[in-house]
Design a protein around this motif. Structure first.
Motif, PDB file in Angstrom:
ATOM      1  N   ALA A 236       0.816  -1.212   0.000  1.00  0.00           N
ATOM      2  CA  ALA A 236       0.000   0.000   0.000  1.00  0.00           C
ATOM      3  C   ALA A 236       0.852   1.265   0.000  1.00  0.00           C
ATOM      4  N   ALA A 237       2.142   1.145   0.299  1.00  0.00           N
ATOM      5  CA  ALA A 237       3.014   2.327   0.344  1.00  0.00           C
ATOM      6  C   ALA A 237       3.063   2.988  -1.027  1.00  0.00           C
ATOM      7  N   ASN A 238       2.905   4.314  -1.054  1.00  0.00           N
ATOM      8  CA  ASN A 238       2.913   5.035  -2.333  1.00  0.00           C
ATOM      9  C   ASN A 238       3.334   6.474  -2.120  1.00  0.00           C
ATOM     10  N   GLY A 239       3.614   7.146  -3.231  1.00  0.00           N
ATOM     11  CA  GLY A 239       3.931   8.560  -3.185  1.00  0.00           C
ATOM     12  C   GLY A 239       5.394   8.867  -3.438  1.00  0.00           C
ATOM     13  N   ILE A 240       5.637  10.118  -3.783  1.00  0.00           N
ATOM     14  CA  ILE A 240       6.979  10.615  -4.101  1.00  0.00           C
ATOM     15  C   ILE A 240       7.643  11.152  -2.844  1.00  0.00           C
ATOM     16  N   THR A 241       8.934  10.853  -2.698  1.00  0.00           N
ATOM     17  CA  THR A 241       9.746  11.434  -1.631  1.00  0.00           C
ATOM     18  C   THR A 241      11.022  12.003  -2.252  1.00  0.00           C
ATOM     19  N   ILE A 242      11.435  13.168  -1.775  1.00  0.00           N
ATOM     20  CA  ILE A 242      12.681  13.781  -2.232  1.00  0.00           C
ATOM     21  C   ILE A 242      13.606  13.919  -1.030  1.00  0.00           C
ATOM     22  N   TYR A 243      14.853  13.488  -1.228  1.00  0.00           N
ATOM     23  CA  TYR A 243      15.817  13.479  -0.137  1.00  0.00           C
ATOM     24  C   TYR A 243      16.943  14.461  -0.396  1.00  0.00           C
ATOM     25  N   THR A 244      17.389  15.094   0.683  1.00  0.00           N
ATOM     26  CA  THR A 244      18.624  15.846   0.691  1.00  0.00           C
ATOM     27  C   THR A 244      19.546  15.205   1.721  1.00  0.00           C
ATOM     28  N   LEU A 245      20.783  15.647   1.768  1.00  0.00           N
ATOM     29  CA  LEU A 245      21.780  14.990   2.601  1.00  0.00           C
ATOM     30  C   LEU A 245      21.593  15.304   4.079  1.00  0.00           C
ATOM     31  N   GLU A 315       1.034  11.941  -6.575  1.00  0.00           N
ATOM     32  CA  GLU A 315       0.817  11.958  -5.134  1.00  0.00           C
ATOM     33  C   GLU A 315       2.158  11.987  -4.408  1.00  0.00           C
ATOM     34  N   LEU A 316       2.211  12.761  -3.334  1.00  0.00           N
ATOM     35  CA  LEU A 316       3.399  12.859  -2.511  1.00  0.00           C
ATOM     36  C   LEU A 316       3.225  12.042  -1.235  1.00  0.00           C
ATOM     37  N   ARG A 317       4.344  11.667  -0.617  1.00  0.00           N
ATOM     38  CA  ARG A 317       4.294  11.056   0.707  1.00  0.00           C
ATOM     39  C   ARG A 317       3.863  12.113   1.720  1.00  0.00           C
ATOM     40  N   PRO A 318       3.344  11.702   2.881  1.00  0.00           N
ATOM     41  CA  PRO A 318       2.935  12.679   3.901  1.00  0.00           C
ATOM     42  C   PRO A 318       4.048  13.666   4.260  1.00  0.00           C
ATOM     43  N   ARG A 319       5.289  13.168   4.303  1.00  0.00           N
ATOM     44  CA  ARG A 319       6.445  14.056   4.494  1.00  0.00           C
ATOM     45  C   ARG A 319       7.304  13.923   3.242  1.00  0.00           C
ATOM     46  N   PRO A 320       7.060  14.743   2.241  1.00  0.00           N
ATOM     47  CA  PRO A 320       7.706  14.523   0.941  1.00  0.00           C
ATOM     48  C   PRO A 320       9.162  14.950   0.861  1.00  0.00           C
ATOM     49  N   LEU A 321       9.640  15.773   1.791  1.00  0.00           N
ATOM     50  CA  LEU A 321      11.027  16.228   1.763  1.00  0.00           C
ATOM     51  C   LEU A 321      11.710  15.773   3.046  1.00  0.00           C
ATOM     52  N   LEU A 322      12.683  14.868   2.895  1.00  0.00           N
ATOM     53  CA  LEU A 322      13.367  14.283   4.042  1.00  0.00           C
ATOM     54  C   LEU A 322      14.881  14.382   3.856  1.00  0.00           C
ATOM     55  N   GLU A 323      15.593  14.158   4.953  1.00  0.00           N
ATOM     56  CA  GLU A 323      17.044  14.095   4.921  1.00  0.00           C
ATOM     57  C   GLU A 323      17.493  12.668   5.191  1.00  0.00           C
ATOM     58  N   ALA A 324      18.559  12.232   4.520  1.00  0.00           N
ATOM     59  CA  ALA A 324      19.113  10.894   4.724  1.00  0.00           C
ATOM     60  C   ALA A 324      20.573  10.900   4.293  1.00  0.00           C
ATOM     61  N   PRO A 325      21.396   9.986   4.835  1.00  0.00           N
ATOM     62  CA  PRO A 325      22.835   9.980   4.522  1.00  0.00           C
ATOM     63  C   PRO A 325      23.167   9.202   3.259  1.00  0.00           C
ATOM     64  N   PRO A 335      24.429  21.664  -5.164  1.00  0.00           N
ATOM     65  CA  PRO A 335      23.115  21.349  -4.588  1.00  0.00           C
ATOM     66  C   PRO A 335      22.586  20.048  -5.175  1.00  0.00           C
ATOM     67  N   SER A 336      22.236  19.098  -4.297  1.00  0.00           N
ATOM     68  CA  SER A 336      21.937  17.740  -4.740  1.00  0.00           C
ATOM     69  C   SER A 336      20.672  17.204  -4.090  1.00  0.00           C
ATOM     70  N   ILE A 337      19.854  16.509  -4.887  1.00  0.00           N
ATOM     71  CA  ILE A 337      18.657  15.843  -4.363  1.00  0.00           C
ATOM     72  C   ILE A 337      18.561  14.446  -4.962  1.00  0.00           C
ATOM     73  N   LEU A 338      17.888  13.554  -4.232  1.00  0.00           N
ATOM     74  CA  LEU A 338      17.558  12.225  -4.720  1.00  0.00           C
ATOM     75  C   LEU A 338      16.034  12.118  -4.743  1.00  0.00           C
ATOM     76  N   VAL A 339      15.481  11.815  -5.916  1.00  0.00           N
ATOM     77  CA  VAL A 339      14.022  11.784  -6.096  1.00  0.00           C
ATOM     78  C   VAL A 339      13.561  10.333  -6.182  1.00  0.00           C
ATOM     79  N   GLU A 340      12.801   9.885  -5.177  1.00  0.00           N
ATOM     80  CA  GLU A 340      12.134   8.580  -5.238  1.00  0.00           C
ATOM     81  C   GLU A 340      10.778   8.824  -5.899  1.00  0.00           C
ATOM     82  N   THR A 341      10.650   8.417  -7.161  1.00  0.00           N
ATOM     83  CA  THR A 341       9.499   8.792  -7.987  1.00  0.00           C
ATOM     84  C   THR A 341       8.226   7.998  -7.679  1.00  0.00           C
TER      85      THR A 341
END
Length: 391
Positions: A236-245, A315-325, A335-341
């Protein structure tokens, strides 16, 4: 009598060749800067390498090894057209060793190393054949002194080669889907006046995570966008998430899991342990010499701009902009982002992500977000900055 027979039997066993490994498979992929040849082996192997000329060829002697019964047929069926190889020959050398000869179309430098089991693969012997001219980092043409330049966007399609990425509910893998989306993003950015996009990976081959950073910085890029697709235990997991460092660690167990999976890509895709250690040392020195605080702020601004546009088409995830290593985001000055589509484990999203029309929407939205980010604060020396200053 029995004791004597046992002694003779033991002596016979010691006289037999002790084959340590079988060669079971062959894969090869041509990249712009190298040809990678991968031999699947049943166990860890020792080897010697000979570089020969007239004609150019590489001979690899595997110690106490033998081919699996089907390996000769694999060689016979292999199609080496459109690669740097003319072919691969093999034969036993003496009683114990197995020689493989790679016939080359031109002289090339080999790097040979073994890989331990990782992901879906067992032990591997890897041969990377490079042409020194082709391995130089691509750089954008430098305009004459004082002349403005294009905004440069590095577009990175995740995974590739032996690393398929996420395996979803259908036949298409993450590496295939994100390469298609990245190519569309590349095309839309290049359609903008005063912008230039460069693909980090253009085909089905693997690029080491830190090599992706080095390639982007060598351009030099003003923006780095890495395109991915996710998976989750829950369908059921769905939606876009974008990560920064984030240098502080992942913000949740799910994010930590994803970062660990992505950062282990080098083990599956095939990067030697020596390269991994050297690249870690190089990156550590860069990070010690340069403050990343300003770049993190810029990366978050880029992420916010892209999230805003992508939320209009998917559709976006509830928290669409997150940080991760994520390793691939560790550029100190781009400036860098990782887009989980989306999620390939979600039936509805898998079919969308595999559809060209939806890929177009995602690519256009990412392009609009990147353009909005650049318009907010154009990089100095670009035509976009000059236009804004004159308006």
């Amino acid at each position: 009598m029995i004791q004597r027979s046992l002694s003779m039997f033991a002596a016979l066993l010691l006289a037999l060749p002790a084959f340590g490994a079988e060669v079971t498979g062959l894969r090869f992929r041509q990249a712009p800067d190298k040809l990678r040849v991968v031999f699947d082996v049943s166990a860890e192997v020792e080897y010697d390498v000979l570089v020969l000329e007239d004609p150019p060829r590489i001979a690899i002697d595997l110690k106490t090894s033998t081919p699996e019964a089907s390996f000769t047929r694999i060689l016979d069926r292999a199609d080496f057209s459109d690669t740097s190889l003319r072919g691969v020959r093999s034969a036993m050398r003496g009683k114990h060793d197995y020689r493989m000869v790679l016939d080359l179309r031109r002289s090339m430098s080999p790097e040979v190393f073994t890989l331990k089991p990782a992901g879906p693969y067992g032990h591997r012997l890897v041969v990377d054949l490079t042409n020194d001219v082709l391995t130089r980092p691509r750089k954008m043409p430098i305009p004459p002194s004082g002349m403005p330049r294009d905004v440069i966007v590095a577009v990175d399609a995740g995974h590739g080669g032996d690393d398929p990425g996420t395996l979803g509910i259908g036949k298409k893998t993450e590496k295939e889907i994100v390469l298609s989306i990245a190519k569309r993003l590349h095309r839309h950015i290049n359609a903008l006046p005063d912008y230039r996009a460069v693909m980090i990976r253009t085909g089905d081959y693997y690029v080491a995570l830190r090599k992706r950073i080095e390639m982007a910085r060598a351009l030099p890029a003003d923006v780095f966008v890495s395109v991915h697709a996710d998976a989750a235990p829950s369908k059921a997991a769905n939606g876009i998430t974008i990560y920064t460092l984030s240098e502080r660690g992942a913000v949740s167990e799910e994010t930590r899991r994803l970062a660990d999976l992505e950062n282990n890509s080098d083990l599956i895709g095939g990067v030697s342990e020596i390269d991994l250690r050297q690249q870690e040392d190089i990156l550590a020195r860069v990070l010690l010499d340069m403050s990343m605080d300003a770049n993190r702020v810029r990366s978050n601004q880029l992420g916010e701009a892209v999230v805003k546009e992508m939320g209009k088409v998917a559709e976006l995830r509830p928290r669409p902009l997150l940080e991760a290593p994520f390793v691939v985001l560790k550029s100190p000055d781009v400036p860098s982002i990782l887009v989980e589509t989306g999620y390939l484990t979600n039936t509805k999203e898998y079919h969308k992500l595999a559809d060209g029309n939806h890929q177009e929407k995602l690519a256009k939205a990412m392009t609009a977000g990147i353009q909005n980010f650049i318009q907010q604060s154009p990089p100095p020396g670009t035509r976009v900055a000059l236009t804004q200053a004159g308006s």
